[in-house]
Write an enzyme that holds these catalytic residues in place. Sequence first.
Site, PDB file in Angstrom:
ATOM      1  N   THR A 112       0.869  -1.184   0.000  1.00  0.00           N
ATOM      2  CA  THR A 112       0.000   0.000   0.000  1.00  0.00           C
ATOM      3  C   THR A 112       0.903   1.230   0.000  1.00  0.00           C
ATOM      4  OG1 THR A 112      -0.237  -0.233   2.403  1.00  0.00           O
ATOM      5  CG2 THR A 112      -2.001  -1.119   1.030  1.00  0.00           C
ATOM      6  N   LYS A 141       3.996  -6.851   4.146  1.00  0.00           N
ATOM      7  CA  LYS A 141       3.797  -5.444   3.870  1.00  0.00           C
ATOM      8  C   LYS A 141       3.526  -4.733   5.190  1.00  0.00           C
ATOM      9  CE  LYS A 141       0.442  -3.233   3.661  1.00  0.00           C
ATOM     10  NZ  LYS A 141      -0.222  -2.287   4.645  1.00  0.00           N
ATOM     11  N   THR A 179      -0.806  -2.754  11.251  1.00  0.00           N
ATOM     12  CA  THR A 179      -1.272  -2.882   9.872  1.00  0.00           C
ATOM     13  C   THR A 179      -0.163  -3.521   9.066  1.00  0.00           C
ATOM     14  OG1 THR A 179      -2.718  -1.019   9.908  1.00  0.00           O
ATOM     15  CG2 THR A 179      -2.075  -1.713   7.791  1.00  0.00           C
ATOM     16  N   GLU A 183       6.522   5.018   7.136  1.00  0.00           N
ATOM     17  CA  GLU A 183       6.053   6.124   6.303  1.00  0.00           C
ATOM     18  C   GLU A 183       6.800   7.421   6.611  1.00  0.00           C
ATOM     19  OE1 GLU A 183       1.454   4.923   5.185  1.00  0.00           O
ATOM     20  OE2 GLU A 183       1.824   6.501   6.657  1.00  0.00           O
ATOM     21  N   ASN A 225      -0.426  10.970   6.213  1.00  0.00           N
ATOM     22  CA  ASN A 225      -1.589  10.506   6.950  1.00  0.00           C
ATOM     23  C   ASN A 225      -2.628  11.597   7.176  1.00  0.00           C
ATOM     24  OD1 ASN A 225      -1.201   7.552   7.906  1.00  0.00           O
ATOM     25  ND2 ASN A 225       0.817   8.514   8.093  1.00  0.00           N
ATOM     26  N   THR A 245      -8.332  11.280   1.076  1.00  0.00           N
ATOM     27  CA  THR A 245      -8.809  12.419   0.264  1.00  0.00           C
ATOM     28  C   THR A 245      -7.806  12.806  -0.811  1.00  0.00           C
ATOM     29  OG1 THR A 245      -7.894  13.961   1.906  1.00  0.00           O
ATOM     30  CG2 THR A 245     -10.219  13.341   2.122  1.00  0.00           C
TER      31      THR A 245
END
Length: 369
Positions: A118, A144, A155, A242, A364, A369
């Site tokens: 992702t 992942k 996650t 991230e 994040n 959006t």
Amino acid sequence: TRPATSAATFTTNLVKAAPVLVSREHLQVTGGTQRAIVFNSGNANAATGTQGLADARQMAFRFCDGPGAPHGVIVDEVFVASTGVIGVPLDMDRLGAGIANLHLTADGGHHAVRAMMTTDTVPKAVAATFTAHGRTVTVGGIAKGAAMISPHMATMLAFVTTDAAVEAQYLQLALTRAVDSSFNMIIIDGDMSTNDTCFLIANGASWGGAPLDGSQAECATFEAALGYVCGELARAMARDGEGSTKFIVVDVAGAATVADARRVARAVAGSNLTKAAVLGADPNWGRIACAAGYSGAPVDPNRLEIAIGGLTLVRDGVAVRYDPDAASARMKGTEVHIRVGLHLGDESATAWGCDLTPDYVRLNSDYTT
């Protein structure tokens, strides 16, 4: 295509995604005979109610009904997993078409590890081999995970397979031990997810003796290979956090128990203040001491020792004379090592994390959006 034994660990979040509930149900029904995994990325199938459960079951059913399924596989022998946005129903027309076109190939793992990504920036795969009964045995895994990573799973999806023959009960025990010292020791942002899953499947294709049950000498070698694979996958996640620019290693020594050492290591690795200090190469050891103190493990502030990059900053709970510029220099590389000595016992543990950057906030702040 062979019969297999299986094991799994799942998120401890009380809000569990549909695939977690369905896979856990399949594991309980069979006692550990799963031999296939069907997964999707881009949609977590979490907080989707009864329709989400039905869709997760459909993933397994459609695979069994398709041309790519192993001969004779039944629905309960299939694990399912999902990762992505929470609260959005699966597009079963699109997903069903993909499942219908699945075909098992010897080199399909290279495609699978990329398909599960992702926000990951690099694919994560590792393998280890050992010799038993005159044969080469392999443990391999793909995973992942780059955010929503917190101790006790996150996650992350991790799928591990081996061609060793292992009894289901011992396989579960071995996986739990491996996860405790690997995936449960990484932390990127402290947010525990709804979907985290680690599957382990053993099909015995390269095994020449009785299935491992925990009593044989080969069990130690098998667990070492499994621990290596899980550890490398876990560290790869922490390195790929991230927005991160630095990989953090936190070693804790001198704890009274392993559980205490793990609590302190996870607290330091997960401290936002420590992570921000690492980003700025600021040797503010007070943040490390603070995290150790609130970890929940016994800590004697008068025995505390803290070092960064091998340079001791604190001994017996007070700062020693050190060069702040030299300490900062040891935090400017892409890998930062922090050591905490508790001097309360002989146990130790290591946790892994990454720095906290503006890019993490940006990624994040507009995820959907």
